[in-house]
Design a protein around this motif. Sequence first.
Motif, PDB file in Angstrom:
ATOM      1  N   GLY A 107      -7.955  15.980  -4.044  1.00  0.00           N
ATOM      2  CA  GLY A 107      -7.230  14.713  -4.081  1.00  0.00           C
ATOM      3  C   GLY A 107      -5.780  14.810  -3.661  1.00  0.00           C
ATOM      4  O   GLY A 107      -5.040  13.824  -3.775  1.00  0.00           O
ATOM      5  N   CYS A 161      -7.600   3.776   0.941  1.00  0.00           N
ATOM      6  CA  CYS A 161      -6.431   2.890   0.898  1.00  0.00           C
ATOM      7  C   CYS A 161      -5.543   3.114   2.128  1.00  0.00           C
ATOM      8  O   CYS A 161      -5.293   4.257   2.519  1.00  0.00           O
ATOM      9  CB  CYS A 161      -5.634   3.141  -0.380  1.00  0.00           C
ATOM     10  N   THR A 198       1.091   0.635 -11.790  1.00  0.00           N
ATOM     11  CA  THR A 198      -0.350   0.615 -12.051  1.00  0.00           C
ATOM     12  C   THR A 198      -0.831  -0.808 -12.351  1.00  0.00           C
ATOM     13  O   THR A 198      -1.905  -1.224 -11.905  1.00  0.00           O
ATOM     14  CB  THR A 198      -0.688   1.536 -13.237  1.00  0.00           C
ATOM     15  N   ARG A 237      -4.286  12.246  -1.277  1.00  0.00           N
ATOM     16  CA  ARG A 237      -4.072  10.883  -1.786  1.00  0.00           C
ATOM     17  C   ARG A 237      -3.004  10.841  -2.875  1.00  0.00           C
ATOM     18  O   ARG A 237      -2.766   9.788  -3.467  1.00  0.00           O
ATOM     19  CB  ARG A 237      -5.385  10.316  -2.345  1.00  0.00           C
ATOM     20  N   THR A 238      -2.383  11.987  -3.143  1.00  0.00           N
ATOM     21  CA  THR A 238      -1.397  12.084  -4.215  1.00  0.00           C
ATOM     22  C   THR A 238       0.006  12.079  -3.635  1.00  0.00           C
ATOM     23  O   THR A 238       0.295  12.830  -2.700  1.00  0.00           O
ATOM     24  CB  THR A 238      -1.616  13.356  -5.045  1.00  0.00           C
ATOM     25  N   ARG A 250      -1.611   8.447  -7.383  1.00  0.00           N
ATOM     26  CA  ARG A 250      -2.813   8.777  -6.601  1.00  0.00           C
ATOM     27  C   ARG A 250      -3.479   7.477  -6.173  1.00  0.00           C
ATOM     28  O   ARG A 250      -3.864   6.640  -7.013  1.00  0.00           O
ATOM     29  CB  ARG A 250      -3.790   9.625  -7.414  1.00  0.00           C
ATOM     30  N   LEU A 251      -3.585   7.274  -4.864  1.00  0.00           N
ATOM     31  CA  LEU A 251      -4.179   6.059  -4.314  1.00  0.00           C
ATOM     32  C   LEU A 251      -5.698   6.183  -4.287  1.00  0.00           C
ATOM     33  O   LEU A 251      -6.255   7.281  -4.261  1.00  0.00           O
ATOM     34  CB  LEU A 251      -3.644   5.798  -2.904  1.00  0.00           C
ATOM     35  N   ARG A 252      -6.349   5.058  -4.232  1.00  0.00           N
ATOM     36  CA  ARG A 252      -7.809   5.050  -4.184  1.00  0.00           C
ATOM     37  C   ARG A 252      -8.286   5.502  -2.801  1.00  0.00           C
ATOM     38  O   ARG A 252      -7.570   5.320  -1.799  1.00  0.00           O
ATOM     39  CB  ARG A 252      -8.356   3.655  -4.492  1.00  0.00           C
ATOM     40  N   GLU A 255      -4.402  -0.911  -5.705  1.00  0.00           N
ATOM     41  CA  GLU A 255      -4.660   0.225  -4.805  1.00  0.00           C
ATOM     42  C   GLU A 255      -4.434   1.573  -5.494  1.00  0.00           C
ATOM     43  O   GLU A 255      -4.897   2.608  -5.018  1.00  0.00           O
ATOM     44  CB  GLU A 255      -3.748   0.163  -3.577  1.00  0.00           C
ATOM     45  N   ILE A 256      -3.730   1.554  -6.631  1.00  0.00           N
ATOM     46  CA  ILE A 256      -3.403   2.805  -7.331  1.00  0.00           C
ATOM     47  C   ILE A 256      -4.544   3.191  -8.258  1.00  0.00           C
ATOM     48  O   ILE A 256      -4.956   2.407  -9.116  1.00  0.00           O
ATOM     49  CB  ILE A 256      -2.094   2.663  -8.130  1.00  0.00           C
ATOM     50  N   GLU A 257      -5.053   4.410  -8.055  1.00  0.00           N
ATOM     51  CA  GLU A 257      -6.133   4.918  -8.902  1.00  0.00           C
ATOM     52  C   GLU A 257      -5.591   5.420 -10.233  1.00  0.00           C
ATOM     53  O   GLU A 257      -6.172   5.152 -11.289  1.00  0.00           O
ATOM     54  CB  GLU A 257      -6.867   6.047  -8.166  1.00  0.00           C
ATOM     55  N   SER A 258      -4.470   6.148 -10.187  1.00  0.00           N
ATOM     56  CA  SER A 258      -3.872   6.662 -11.418  1.00  0.00           C
ATOM     57  C   SER A 258      -2.429   7.059 -11.147  1.00  0.00           C
ATOM     58  O   SER A 258      -2.030   7.279  -9.997  1.00  0.00           O
ATOM     59  CB  SER A 258      -4.645   7.873 -11.945  1.00  0.00           C
TER      60      SER A 258
END
Length: 776
Positions: free
Chosen positions: A53, A226, A84, A56-57, A221-223, A89-92
Motif C-alpha cells: 500500500g 483514486c 477522513t 497509495r500512502t 492512504r487513498l482508496r 476518497e480517503i481509506e484511512s
Amino acid sequence: MIQHYLTLAFRNLWKYRTQNAVSIVGLAVGFTCFALATLWIHYEMTYDSWREGAERTYLLYQQNNISQQGYEVMMTTFVGETLTQAFPEIESTCYVINNTSILKANGQEVAIPYMGGDSTSYRMFGTPGMLLAGNTAFLYRTDQIALTETVAKRLFGSTDVLGKEVDANFGYYRGKRTVCALLKDTDPHSNITWGCWAYIKPSEKMDKETFIYMPFNTYIRLRPGCDFKAFCRKLNAYKGEVRNGSISYTKDFKDYRLVSLKQFHYSPVNLQTKLKFQYLILFAIACGMIILCALFNYLSLFALRIYTRLREVELRQVCGSSLRGLLALFGTEYLLVLLFAGLIGMTLIEWVLPEFRQLSGVEGSLYAESLLYFIGVVVVSFLFLLPLVVRSPRPKLAAGRQRPARLSIFFQLTVCMLFVFVISVILCQLNLLKEGDAGFDRKHTAVINYFPSEEAYEAMFTGIQQSTHIDTVIKDPLSVLFPHGSYSLRQYDAIDGSGKSESFLCFDINEAFLQFYHLRLLKGRLLTDKDIDKALISETGAKALGIDNPIGYTLPKDGLTIVGIVKDVHYNAPTVPVGPILFVGHENHARSSSIIDAILIKYKEKKWNALKMEVDSLIHRLNLDSPKDRPTLFQVEEEYNKLLASEDLLLRLLGIAALVCVLTAAFGIFSLVSLRCEQRRKEIAIRKVNGARVGDILALFGREHLWLLMAAAVIAFPIGYMLMKRWLQSYVQQTPIFAWLYLVIFVGAALLIALCIGWRVWQAARSNPADTIKAE
C-alpha cells in the motif's frame, strides 16, 4: 590464435603506455563515480517499495514561507480526523511521531528512532508477523512500550524483556514504561523505521480546539483507483466549518500538499537528505560525461593507431584474414583496456565504499549491480568500436585520418568548459549566499539555549560574562532571530482592496536586539525601549500590506504603528521566498515565563574554538552534561551555512568530476598531438625543407586547435548558461553571470591547449628533416 592476439595486444598497450594509462584511469574514475551515483539514485527511488500500500500512502505537509525550508510537516491529529470525515476518497489516516529517543535500562543508554502512534498507525505501517511476543497494549497505554529485537539485546543482552522497565525520553513525553511486546526489526530501507514503539497521547485541549502546532506527522492512504491529481485539487479547494463540541471555526487546505511515501526520501520535504535529488542526477550525468570523454579519447587514439597500422591490416587481408579476424585482433586490445579500467574501478569502489555508505545510507552489496553497469559500459564501448573495424582503413581514406582526433578534442573541450562554467557559477552563487547581506549580522555571533532551570540559566550567564573571548553578551532576549527562536504569527489584510491576507512572522524586540543583529534600516527610524506600541516592517511585509509608504500606518487589529522599514531578513533556506516580518516593540521587564531561555553572544574574531571550549568547561562545572539538561551552543554562521550543505556537497562532487575530466582531456590532447606529430613527421620535414620555421609549424597546429576551441565554446557556453540560469531561478538571491567569466574560461582553456601541444610540436618541429625523410 588467442595467445597471438593477446601477445600483440600487450605489445601495443606497452608501446603506447602513457596514452593507454590516461584512458584507463579516466574510464576507471568515470565508471566508479557513475556506478556509485546511479546506485544511489536507484536506492533513493526504491524506499518503501516493499511495503504493501506504499503507492497509495502519502504524507501531508503545508507549504509556507515561515519555516526555514518552506515546508511544515508537523501538525495536529485533528487534521487527519477532519479529512477522513470530509473526503470519501480517503481509506484511512493516522498520526505518528517518528523521531529519536533515548532509552535507559539495566545500566545501558541508547539513542534510537522511535515510533509514537496508536492502533491506526500500527495498521498502516505494521507488517505481518511483526509482533514476535507479548501484546499490543503499547498502542493504547502510555505506561507500556514495545522494543525491537536489536534494541532489546542492546539494553538487556537478550530478547527476554517482557515485563521489564525502561526509562524513555520522548521529548515532551518522558517517564518509565513497561515492555509489553517484542517486535521484529524494521527494514532500514524505509522512511518509517523504529527501535521502539509507544503510544503518545495528544493534548486533548490544545489539539482538539485549534489547529495549532503539535509534533505529529499525518499520513493518508487513498482508496485503490483514486485519481491522485483530482484529489489534490479537491483538497486545496476545500473550506468548511469544523466543529468540536461547542467550538466551531473555518478551516481551508489551500496550502496543503501530499508527497508519496515512496518518493518522500528524495523529495525536498525530507530535511534529512544530504544531497538534493536533482543534484544527484546532475552528478550522475557528469560522471557519464567523464566516461564519454575517456572513451572518445581512447577511441580517437585507437583509430589513429589503426591508420598507423594500415600496412599490417592490408597484409593480413591479403593473407586471408576475415573481418571476424580483424575484429578479434583489435577487439582483444580494446577489451584489455576496458578490463583494466574495470579492475581499477572495482578497486576504487572498495576504497571509497565506507565513505559512500556514510554519505548515501546505501546498504547491502554493491558489486553485483556495479558489475552490471560495467558490462553495460563494455557493450556500449564495443558498439563504438565496430564502425572503426568494419570500415577498415584504406589508402583513399588517408585524408580523413585527422577527423577522429579532431572530433575527440572538440568533444573533450566542450565538456571541460561546460564543467568549469557550471562550477564557477555555483561557486559565485555560494559566495553570494554565504558572504552576502542576509539582512542581519551573523558573523561572530552565537546563541546558547535550552536550559533546565532558571538557576542554571543565571549561572551560565554569569560564567559567560566573565569570558575574555566575547565582545557582547545579552541576557533575557525577547526573541532569537536565527536559529529560529520565539515568534508569533499574526494575520493582516492588505489595505489596497485586493482582499488578500498574509501571515506575518512577529518578533518582540528591544534596543538590545537591534544593536545585536544590526537590522538594515531603509526608511523611517528604529525602535527604542519606549516604543511598546510601535513596530518595524520588512520590505516584503510592506508589499504584503499593499501600501507604498506604510510609515505612520496603524495596524487595525492590535494598534501597532509602523515607524520604519527594514531590509528583508533571510532567516530560512535560500530557495524559500522571504515572508513578511514585523518587529514589535516590547517593554523591558524582569525575567518571567514569557522570556525565552537564550543567551546571545558576539565573540571576538578567531575566538570561536576558544569560546566553545570555555562553554563546554562551564557546562561540566555546572553539572549540565546529561542530554536532557545540556544547553546547546549554536554558531549562527555555521547554522546558516547548514542550509547550503547540499550545494556545498554538489560543488565538491562536481569539482572532483571536473578535475578528472580536465586531466583526462589534457593528457588526451597531448597523446593525440604526439601521435599526430608522429604521423605527420614527413609533412613537417618537407615544410622545414621548404623554409618553414619552428614558429610557423607551431602556428599551424595552434590554428587547428584554436578553431576547435572556438567551436567548443560556441556549444558549451550557451548550454551552460541555460542550465545555470534555470538553476539560479530556484534561489531568492541570484548571482549575475558575469561576462568576464566566459573570457577567463576561454583563455584558461587556450592556455591548457598551448601547454598540451606546445612542447610536443616544438620537439617535432626542431627535429632534423634529413633524418626524417631518410627514415621514410
